[in-house]
Design a protein around this motif. Sequence first.
Motif, PDB file in Angstrom:
ATOM      1  N   VAL A 242       7.159 -66.333  25.310  1.00 32.73           N
ATOM      2  CA  VAL A 242       7.218 -64.586  25.920  1.00 32.73           C
ATOM      3  C   VAL A 242       8.483 -64.308  25.510  1.00 32.73           C
ATOM      4  N   TYR A 243       9.369 -64.836  25.340  1.00 29.94           N
ATOM      5  CA  TYR A 243      10.771 -64.557  25.173  1.00 29.94           C
ATOM      6  C   TYR A 243      10.893 -63.833  23.750  1.00 29.94           C
ATOM      7  N   ILE A 244      10.317 -64.634  22.797  1.00 24.05           N
ATOM      8  CA  ILE A 244      10.173 -63.993  21.438  1.00 24.05           C
ATOM      9  C   ILE A 244       9.345 -62.919  21.626  1.00 24.05           C
ATOM     10  N   MET A 245       8.170 -62.899  22.060  1.00 18.75           N
ATOM     11  CA  MET A 245       7.272 -61.767  21.957  1.00 18.75           C
ATOM     12  C   MET A 245       8.283 -60.315  22.690  1.00 18.75           C
ATOM     13  N   GLN A 246       9.020 -60.718  23.808  1.00 18.17           N
ATOM     14  CA  GLN A 246       9.647 -59.600  24.220  1.00 18.17           C
ATOM     15  C   GLN A 246      10.827 -59.249  23.339  1.00 18.17           C
ATOM     16  N   THR A 247      11.540 -60.086  22.817  1.00 17.10           N
ATOM     17  CA  THR A 247      12.529 -59.793  21.788  1.00 17.10           C
ATOM     18  C   THR A 247      12.012 -59.196  20.726  1.00 17.10           C
ATOM     19  N   GLY A 248      10.843 -59.275  20.258  1.00 15.77           N
ATOM     20  CA  GLY A 248      10.192 -58.448  19.099  1.00 15.77           C
ATOM     21  C   GLY A 248       9.706 -57.165  19.606  1.00 15.77           C
ATOM     22  N   PHE A 249       9.226 -56.874  20.628  1.00 23.17           N
ATOM     23  CA  PHE A 249       9.096 -55.471  20.999  1.00 23.17           C
ATOM     24  C   PHE A 249      10.226 -54.788  21.231  1.00 23.17           C
ATOM     25  N   LEU A 250      11.384 -55.617  21.683  1.00 22.11           N
ATOM     26  CA  LEU A 250      12.536 -54.862  22.084  1.00 22.11           C
ATOM     27  C   LEU A 250      13.350 -54.505  20.502  1.00 22.11           C
ATOM     28  N   PHE A 251      13.099 -55.122  19.454  1.00 20.96           N
ATOM     29  CA  PHE A 251      13.673 -54.736  18.215  1.00 20.96           C
ATOM     30  C   PHE A 251      12.858 -53.693  17.608  1.00 20.96           C
ATOM     31  N   MET A 252      11.767 -53.958  17.959  1.00 19.82           N
ATOM     32  CA  MET A 252      10.733 -52.959  17.425  1.00 19.82           C
ATOM     33  C   MET A 252      10.959 -51.496  17.869  1.00 19.82           C
ATOM     34  N   PHE A 253      11.279 -51.543  19.263  1.00 18.80           N
ATOM     35  CA  PHE A 253      11.710 -50.047  19.600  1.00 18.80           C
ATOM     36  C   PHE A 253      12.955 -49.683  19.028  1.00 18.80           C
ATOM     37  N   ILE A 254      14.094 -50.651  19.071  1.00 20.11           N
ATOM     38  CA  ILE A 254      15.162 -50.019  18.408  1.00 20.11           C
ATOM     39  C   ILE A 254      15.131 -49.455  17.090  1.00 20.11           C
ATOM     40  N   ILE A 255      14.340 -50.150  16.203  1.00 19.51           N
ATOM     41  CA  ILE A 255      14.321 -49.962  14.791  1.00 19.51           C
ATOM     42  C   ILE A 255      13.545 -48.590  14.758  1.00 19.51           C
ATOM     43  N   GLU A 256      12.451 -48.499  15.785  1.00 23.63           N
ATOM     44  CA  GLU A 256      11.592 -47.116  15.708  1.00 23.63           C
ATOM     45  C   GLU A 256      12.260 -45.896  16.234  1.00 23.63           C
TER      46      GLU A 256
ATOM     47  N   MET B 104      -2.711 -49.036  20.954  1.00 25.58           N
ATOM     48  CA  MET B 104      -3.413 -49.859  21.771  1.00 25.58           C
ATOM     49  C   MET B 104      -3.128 -51.385  21.782  1.00 25.58           C
ATOM     50  N   THR B 105      -3.127 -51.895  20.248  1.00 28.50           N
ATOM     51  CA  THR B 105      -2.607 -53.114  19.967  1.00 28.50           C
ATOM     52  C   THR B 105      -1.534 -53.624  20.639  1.00 28.50           C
ATOM     53  N   MET B 106      -0.520 -52.792  20.639  1.00 22.23           N
ATOM     54  CA  MET B 106       0.744 -53.102  21.401  1.00 22.23           C
ATOM     55  C   MET B 106       0.599 -53.091  22.666  1.00 22.23           C
ATOM     56  N   THR B 107      -0.100 -52.396  23.338  1.00 21.61           N
ATOM     57  CA  THR B 107      -0.474 -52.456  24.909  1.00 21.61           C
ATOM     58  C   THR B 107      -1.207 -53.629  25.029  1.00 21.61           C
ATOM     59  N   ARG B 108      -2.092 -54.170  24.447  1.00 17.07           N
ATOM     60  CA  ARG B 108      -2.838 -55.433  24.500  1.00 17.07           C
ATOM     61  C   ARG B 108      -1.877 -56.710  24.353  1.00 17.07           C
ATOM     62  N   LEU B 109      -0.904 -56.554  23.163  1.00 16.98           N
ATOM     63  CA  LEU B 109      -0.043 -57.687  23.119  1.00 16.98           C
ATOM     64  C   LEU B 109       0.978 -57.927  24.186  1.00 16.98           C
ATOM     65  N   GLN B 110       1.315 -56.677  24.920  1.00 15.06           N
ATOM     66  CA  GLN B 110       2.316 -56.773  26.086  1.00 15.06           C
ATOM     67  C   GLN B 110       1.524 -57.121  27.383  1.00 15.06           C
ATOM     68  N   GLU B 111       0.221 -56.993  27.660  1.00 19.67           N
ATOM     69  CA  GLU B 111      -0.510 -57.613  28.616  1.00 19.67           C
ATOM     70  C   GLU B 111      -0.704 -58.978  28.353  1.00 19.67           C
ATOM     71  N   LEU B 112      -0.869 -59.382  27.251  1.00 20.66           N
ATOM     72  CA  LEU B 112      -0.863 -60.709  26.818  1.00 20.66           C
ATOM     73  C   LEU B 112       0.422 -61.542  27.190  1.00 20.66           C
ATOM     74  N   MET B 113       1.391 -60.824  26.830  1.00 21.32           N
ATOM     75  CA  MET B 113       2.630 -61.408  27.168  1.00 21.32           C
ATOM     76  C   MET B 113       2.913 -61.590  28.884  1.00 21.32           C
ATOM     77  N   VAL B 114       2.430 -60.625  29.431  1.00 15.67           N
ATOM     78  CA  VAL B 114       2.437 -60.801  30.988  1.00 15.67           C
ATOM     79  C   VAL B 114       1.470 -61.872  31.467  1.00 15.67           C
ATOM     80  N   VAL B 115       0.659 -62.140  30.919  1.00 13.38           N
ATOM     81  CA  VAL B 115      -0.659 -63.104  31.168  1.00 13.38           C
ATOM     82  C   VAL B 115       0.320 -64.438  30.885  1.00 13.38           C
ATOM     83  N   LEU B 116       0.799 -64.713  29.856  1.00 11.97           N
ATOM     84  CA  LEU B 116       1.410 -65.809  29.403  1.00 11.97           C
ATOM     85  C   LEU B 116       2.582 -66.147  30.299  1.00 11.97           C
ATOM     86  N   TYR B 117       3.343 -65.267  30.747  1.00 10.55           N
ATOM     87  CA  TYR B 117       4.291 -65.216  31.594  1.00 10.55           C
ATOM     88  C   TYR B 117       3.997 -65.862  33.013  1.00 10.55           C
TER      89      TYR B 117
END
Length: 276
Positions: free
Chosen positions: A46-60, A4-17
């Motif tokens: 936004v780019y930093i957040m998006q890159t962070g999500f990307l690396f988290m996915f790769i690590i997971e 849920m936290t990840m979802t909210r952060l992604q929604e925040l990223m869209v708002v900032l974008y």
Amino acid sequence: MADMTMTRLQELMVVLYAIGLVFYFIDYLNKDKIAHRSAFWILSAVYIMQTGFLFMFIIETKRFPVLSLFEGIYFYAWLLITLSILLHIFFKVGHAVFFLNVISFIFITIHTFAPAQIQTSPVGEALISELLFIHITFAILSYTAFAMSFVFAILYLLVYKILKQRKWSKQFGRLPSLQQAMTGMKVSLLTGIPFLLVSLILGVQWAHVVLDEWSVFDMKIMGSFLLLVVYGSVLFFHQSGRLRGNDYAWANVFAFLFVIINFFLGGRLSEFHFWI
């Protein structure tokens, strides 16, 4: 809770974008330095957040996010925003940055608010291979190059119209010259066409090795080869002098429509493609 936290952060990223695009639009209309600077820093966040999500996915998952449409959309959006930042820093083509971010925003919004079930891909761990990975990655890179050709085509048509009407505006000084836009289209095609060709060769090889039954007349394969023919023809006619100026720009615009159709519709009509 973590999901849920990840979802909210992604929604925040869209708002900032979205806010960043508003500032870019203000700058686009009024050549506002404060809006321009604000847009860039919001985009950087936004780019930093998006890159962070990307690396988290790769690590997971211990793999790159390209094995489903859901993942591919995100990676495509990330490539576009990366390209826009590089253009902003090194080439100062503000309008190209704006239009690239509009396309990226559309894709990241689709990714964020898509139905949850789209995340599930029939591609299992048994099918994850270096060949498949390289095939899909090169396809996405080619689509990114074709998006660039589309953006420069739009800018070419815009500059041509302004020059023809002799109606100068505050934005005119930020636009590329006709020659720069033409070069941007040409370089994009010279990059995207080989990438797509490599992707198709590797994709056919992967299907031959992994799948028991598949057809070269599959909608996704035919659509991809048609895309290669369309862009190859555009480049050939331009090089031979039969496509110049506005005609060349419009050809790039219409060709990009085939990219969008193949990106979303081709996989859904495919009989064996798993990237849906």
